[in-house]
Design an enzyme around this catalytic site. Structure first.
Site, PDB file in Angstrom:
ATOM      1  N   ALA A 226       0.763  -1.323  -0.076  1.00 21.88           N
ATOM      2  CA  ALA A 226      -0.084  -0.204  -0.228  1.00 21.88           C
ATOM      3  C   ALA A 226       0.768   1.179   0.280  1.00 21.88           C
ATOM      4  O   ALA A 226       1.886   1.078   0.589  1.00 21.88           O
ATOM      5  CB  ALA A 226      -0.998  -0.185   1.240  1.00 21.88           C
ATOM      6  N   PRO A 227       0.555   2.357  -0.755  1.00 20.34           N
ATOM      7  CA  PRO A 227      -0.841   2.553  -1.439  1.00 20.34           C
ATOM      8  C   PRO A 227      -1.027   1.820  -2.759  1.00 20.34           C
ATOM      9  O   PRO A 227      -1.965   1.621  -3.157  1.00 20.34           O
ATOM     10  CB  PRO A 227      -0.864   4.104  -1.492  1.00 20.34           C
ATOM     11  N   GLY A 228       0.101   1.393  -3.116  1.00 18.66           N
ATOM     12  CA  GLY A 228       0.160   0.749  -4.546  1.00 18.66           C
ATOM     13  C   GLY A 228       1.015   0.989  -5.536  1.00 18.66           C
ATOM     14  O   GLY A 228       0.775   0.397  -6.896  1.00 18.66           O
ATOM     15  N   GLY A 229       1.869   1.755  -5.284  1.00 17.46           N
ATOM     16  CA  GLY A 229       2.817   2.175  -6.853  1.00 17.46           C
ATOM     17  C   GLY A 229       3.423   1.315  -7.073  1.00 17.46           C
ATOM     18  O   GLY A 229       3.677   1.000  -8.519  1.00 17.46           O
ATOM     19  N   ASP A 245      -0.847  -6.388   2.379  1.00 17.52           N
ATOM     20  CA  ASP A 245      -0.627  -5.089   3.226  1.00 17.52           C
ATOM     21  C   ASP A 245      -1.891  -5.059   4.083  1.00 17.52           C
ATOM     22  O   ASP A 245      -2.997  -5.035   3.684  1.00 17.52           O
ATOM     23  CB  ASP A 245      -0.367  -3.765   2.564  1.00 17.52           C
ATOM     24  N   ASP A 282       8.844  -3.742  -0.135  1.00 16.76           N
ATOM     25  CA  ASP A 282       9.335  -2.121   0.263  1.00 16.76           C
ATOM     26  C   ASP A 282       8.540  -1.566   1.545  1.00 16.76           C
ATOM     27  O   ASP A 282       7.607  -1.021   1.665  1.00 16.76           O
ATOM     28  CB  ASP A 282       8.762  -1.443  -0.806  1.00 16.76           C
ATOM     29  N   LYS A 312      15.721  -0.582   5.066  1.00 20.27           N
ATOM     30  CA  LYS A 312      15.603   0.589   5.787  1.00 20.27           C
ATOM     31  C   LYS A 312      16.945   0.687   6.516  1.00 20.27           C
ATOM     32  O   LYS A 312      17.153  -0.167   7.376  1.00 20.27           O
ATOM     33  CB  LYS A 312      14.516   0.611   6.829  1.00 20.27           C
TER      34      LYS A 312
HETATM   35  C1  LIG Z   1       6.765   2.472   2.093  1.00 16.07           C
HETATM   36  S1  LIG Z   1       5.326   1.829   2.276  1.00 16.07           S
HETATM   37  C2  LIG Z   1       5.023   0.885   0.761  1.00 16.07           C
HETATM   38  C3  LIG Z   1       4.926   1.620  -0.499  1.00 16.07           C
HETATM   39  C4  LIG Z   1       4.757   0.785  -1.660  1.00 16.07           C
HETATM   40  N1  LIG Z   1       5.861   0.168  -2.191  1.00 16.07           N
HETATM   41  C5  LIG Z   1       4.138   1.705  -3.064  1.00 16.07           C
HETATM   42  O1  LIG Z   1       4.758   1.714  -3.961  1.00 16.07           O
HETATM   43  O2  LIG Z   1       3.004   2.150  -2.939  1.00 16.07           O
HETATM   44  C6  LIG Z   1       5.151   0.515   3.304  1.00 16.07           C
HETATM   45  C7  LIG Z   1       3.957  -0.365   3.598  1.00 16.07           C
HETATM   46  O3  LIG Z   1       4.553  -1.574   4.261  1.00 16.07           O
HETATM   47  C8  LIG Z   1       3.297  -1.944   4.947  1.00 16.07           C
HETATM   48  N2  LIG Z   1       3.825  -2.761   5.990  1.00 16.07           N
HETATM   49  C9  LIG Z   1       4.427  -2.814   7.139  1.00 16.07           C
HETATM   50  N3  LIG Z   1       4.509  -3.812   7.768  1.00 16.07           N
HETATM   51  C10 LIG Z   1       3.740  -4.838   7.268  1.00 16.07           C
HETATM   52  C11 LIG Z   1       3.473  -6.077   7.344  1.00 16.07           C
HETATM   53  N4  LIG Z   1       4.385  -6.707   8.561  1.00 16.07           N
HETATM   54  N5  LIG Z   1       3.205  -6.979   6.526  1.00 16.07           N
HETATM   55  C12 LIG Z   1       2.612  -6.142   5.272  1.00 16.07           C
HETATM   56  N6  LIG Z   1       2.984  -4.789   5.031  1.00 16.07           N
HETATM   57  C13 LIG Z   1       3.222  -4.353   5.901  1.00 16.07           C
HETATM   58  C14 LIG Z   1       2.886  -0.685   5.597  1.00 16.07           C
HETATM   59  O4  LIG Z   1       1.276  -0.830   6.041  1.00 16.07           O
HETATM   60  C15 LIG Z   1       2.710   0.233   4.342  1.00 16.07           C
HETATM   61  O5  LIG Z   1       1.618   0.473   3.570  1.00 16.07           O
END
Ligand SMILES: C[S@@+](CC[C@H](N)C(=O)[O-])C[C@H]1O[C@@H](n2cnc3c(N)ncnc32)[C@H](O)[C@@H]1O
Length: 356
Positions: A226-229, A245, A282, A312
């Site tokens: 999320a959000p889904g890029g 997510d 990510d 990170k």
């Molecule tokens: C930086 S954002 C990802 C952005 C995504 N790559 C994009 O292009 O939109 C990080 C995401 O990791 C999710 N997240 C964090 N811990 C998680 C877990 N244990 N399982 C699944 N998703 C997780 C968060 O909810 C967040 O939406």
């Protein structure tokens, strides 16, 4: 002078003659790590900061050609871009300095009729006056007499100019000797209408930097989607995508036929063995927990499959952290192909790995 002293003197002269100068660029606040990479390659490195903890002026005790090759072959993580300095002039008048740099370029004889040349002009944060694009226009005007064709991509030679408040640096190099053929390694993509996140640029840049063709994959799992890029890019490339997510995906994605959305924590999902040939993650989360989650789902990635994962960097020493994460992945049958801080990575790097 005895024989030993003569030899020593000769060595010293050789070294002095071989000394080369480069402007080296890393992401903001990561220049110190780029410097560490150079130190590991060359031993002691003389450097000074040209701009904002991201641009360094570096002197090396190797020829320009040998140094550029050594740097490119080492595939640095943090060092994003290098440009040779073959001309250096102190001064404060940008117009005059640019004129002198242009005279150097014309005199070097590398760009001329039938040659494609890219002009890359940058300036330090403390250099006032004209903008970099304006300076580039001036330079192009000054170099028109060369009859070279000025291009932004596919150049035979890159003319790099860097202006500071107190001087100018210029060099001419082959694109492959600069680590990146983008000016300063700053990869720019056009933001599309309706683009779901800036994060999409990271996957686009990874595709380009690692020489991947995402459309060649069949089925991907996107962990922390999320959000889904990233998911939207994979769908555009024609893949079937399983997005995991607990947070909401953008509604525009939900009706797309190739998407399966599992609104759960990645620790709670179950997949069949070898279900995917691409795993992307990510999560922007603690690296240790990210490694645990990804390795827990690796049985679902077919042998030969690809994993693209961001790490990170948190507050820990980046080099040690990266080493630790790579070691854990390698214990889990993931072979690291590249580790790179992409231009679009902030406090993180991207790993490209293949499962064996
Ligand atoms: C930086 S954002 C990802 C952005 C995504 N790559 C994009 O292009 O939109 C990080 C995401 O990791 C999710 N997240 C964090 N811990 C998680 C877990 N244990 N399982 C699944 N998703 C997780 C968060 O909810 C967040 O939406």
């Amino acid at each position: 002078m005895n024989e030993y002293e003569t030899e020593h003197e000769q060595e010293k002269q050789d070294r002095e003659q071989a000394e080369s100068v480069f402007i080296c660029t890393a992401n903001r606040d990561f220049a110190a790590y780029a410097q560490e990479e150079l130190r590991r390659l060359f031993g002691s490195v003389k450097s000074s900061v040209l701009s904002d903890r991201e641009v360094l002026l570096v002197k090396l005790n190797e020829t320009e050609e040998a140094a550029a090759r050594k740097i490119a072959d080492s595939r640095p993580i943090f060092l994003r871009h290098i440009q040779p300095v073959q001309f250096e002039r102190e001064g404060e008048n940008a117009g005059e300095l640019l004129g002198e740099a242009a005279a150097f370029v014309l005199g070097a004889g590398r760009i001329g009729a039938g040659v494609k040349a890219a002009l890359q002009v940058r300036k330090s944060a403390d250099a006032g006056g004209e903008s970099a694009p304006q300076l580039k226009e001036w330079l192009e005007e000054l170099l028109r007499a060369s009859e070279a064709e000025f291009v932004s991509a596919g150049a035979d030679w890159i003319v790099s100019v860097y202006l500071t408040a107190s001087g100018i640096y210029a060099g001419i190099s082959r694109p492959e000797d600069n680590l990146s053929d983008w000016s300063g390694g700053a990869v720019r993509f056009r933001r599309e209408e309706g683009q779901l996140s800036r994060a999409k640029f990271k996957l686009l840049e990874a595709e380009r930097e690692f020489g991947l063709d995402l459309s060649a994959y069949r089925a991907a799992v996107d962990i922390g989607a999320a959000p889904g890029g990233w998911t939207s890019l994979l769908l555009e490339r024609g893949l079937k995508v399983t997005a995991v997510d607990p947070a909401k995906l953008h509604p525009s994605l939900l009706k797309l036929p190739n998407l399966t959305y599992i609104r759960k924590n990645a620790g709670e999902v179950k997949f069949r063995d070898n279900e995917f040939d691409l795993l992307v993650c990510d999560m922007s989360w603690s690296p240790k927990l990210m490694v645990q989650l990804v390795t827990g789902l690796l049985h679902a990635l077919a042998p030969g499959g690809t994993a693209i994962v961001t790490i990170k960097l948190m507050h820990k020493k980046p080099m040690a952290l990266i080493k630790e994460v790579i070691a854990s992945f390698e214990d889990s049958r993931l072979q690291v192909q590249r580790a790179k801080q992409l231009f679009h990575n902030r406090e993180e790097i991207t790993l490209y790995m293949i499962k064996y």
